[in-house]
Design a protein around this motif. Structure first.
Motif, PDB file in Angstrom:
ATOM      1  N   THR A  31      16.235  -4.802 -40.725  1.00 11.91           N
ATOM      2  CA  THR A  31      15.015  -4.384 -41.421  1.00 11.91           C
ATOM      3  C   THR A  31      14.421  -3.159 -40.735  1.00 11.91           C
ATOM      4  OG1 THR A  31      14.537  -6.639 -42.070  1.00 11.91           O
ATOM      5  CG2 THR A  31      12.713  -5.102 -42.129  1.00 11.91           C
ATOM      6  N   ASP A  32      14.030  -2.195 -41.531  1.00  9.73           N
ATOM      7  CA  ASP A  32      13.415  -0.970 -41.018  1.00  9.73           C
ATOM      8  C   ASP A  32      12.116  -1.323 -40.302  1.00  9.73           C
ATOM      9  OD1 ASP A  32      12.676   1.632 -40.563  1.00  9.73           O
ATOM     10  OD2 ASP A  32      12.107   2.044 -42.625  1.00  9.73           O
ATOM     11  N   ALA A  36       8.528  -3.696 -41.211  1.00  6.12           N
ATOM     12  CA  ALA A  36       7.968  -4.770 -40.394  1.00  6.12           C
ATOM     13  C   ALA A  36       6.503  -4.497 -40.077  1.00  6.12           C
ATOM     14  CB  ALA A  36       8.776  -4.936 -39.109  1.00  6.12           C
ATOM     15  N   VAL A  37       6.182  -3.267 -39.745  1.00  2.98           N
ATOM     16  CA  VAL A  37       4.790  -2.896 -39.452  1.00  2.98           C
ATOM     17  C   VAL A  37       3.942  -3.082 -40.700  1.00  2.98           C
ATOM     18  CG1 VAL A  37       3.262  -0.978 -38.851  1.00  2.98           C
ATOM     19  CG2 VAL A  37       5.386  -1.324 -37.572  1.00  2.98           C
ATOM     20  N   ALA A  38       4.439  -2.663 -41.846  1.00  2.00           N
ATOM     21  CA  ALA A  38       3.693  -2.819 -43.102  1.00  2.00           C
ATOM     22  C   ALA A  38       3.469  -4.292 -43.410  1.00  2.00           C
ATOM     23  CB  ALA A  38       4.441  -2.138 -44.242  1.00  2.00           C
ATOM     24  N   HIS A  43      -0.357  -8.806 -43.618  1.00  4.13           N
ATOM     25  CA  HIS A  43      -0.733 -10.179 -43.270  1.00  4.13           C
ATOM     26  C   HIS A  43      -2.083 -10.202 -42.553  1.00  4.13           C
ATOM     27  CE1 HIS A  43      -0.310 -14.349 -41.987  1.00  4.13           C
ATOM     28  NE2 HIS A  43      -0.741 -13.936 -40.814  1.00  4.13           N
ATOM     29  N   ILE A  44      -2.251  -9.327 -41.592  1.00  2.00           N
ATOM     30  CA  ILE A  44      -3.508  -9.273 -40.838  1.00  2.00           C
ATOM     31  C   ILE A  44      -4.667  -8.942 -41.773  1.00  2.00           C
ATOM     32  CG2 ILE A  44      -4.788  -7.936 -39.111  1.00  2.00           C
ATOM     33  CD1 ILE A  44      -2.094  -7.745 -37.564  1.00  2.00           C
ATOM     34  N   ASN A  45      -4.473  -7.952 -42.630  1.00  2.00           N
ATOM     35  CA  ASN A  45      -5.540  -7.564 -43.552  1.00  2.00           C
ATOM     36  C   ASN A  45      -5.885  -8.679 -44.526  1.00  2.00           C
ATOM     37  OD1 ASN A  45      -5.758  -5.050 -42.385  1.00  2.00           O
ATOM     38  ND2 ASN A  45      -4.401  -4.059 -43.855  1.00  2.00           N
ATOM     39  N   LYS A  46      -4.905  -9.499 -44.882  1.00  2.00           N
ATOM     40  CA  LYS A  46      -5.136 -10.579 -45.842  1.00  2.00           C
ATOM     41  C   LYS A  46      -5.985 -11.695 -45.241  1.00  2.00           C
ATOM     42  CE  LYS A  46      -2.636 -13.680 -48.934  1.00  2.00           C
ATOM     43  NZ  LYS A  46      -1.316 -14.102 -49.404  1.00  2.00           N
TER      44      LYS A  46
END
Length: 56
Positions: A31-32, A36-38, A43-46
């Motif tokens: 996985t690029d 992974a960062v996105a 997840h954090i923003n959610k």
């Protein structure tokens, strides 16, 4: 060492209280990194409560 064991037990217990609707998916090992960062940022923003709304 006993303190770490207690933290581990508490973390295991708290796992059952997780009421998020996350779905664990299998992804290829190649996985690029930007994907992974996105994903973690999304997840954090959610689930993160903005600092202004947190009880202090």
């Amino acid at each position: 060492m006993e303190k770490n064991k207690q933290k581990e037990i508490e973390a295991d217990r708290l796992n059952f209280n997780d009421d998020t609707d996350d779905v664990v998916r299998q992804v290829p090992a190649t996985t690029d990194a930007s994907e992974a960062v996105a994903a973690i940022t999304s997840h954090i923003n959610k689930y993160d409560i903005p600092d202004e709304l947190e009880e202090k």
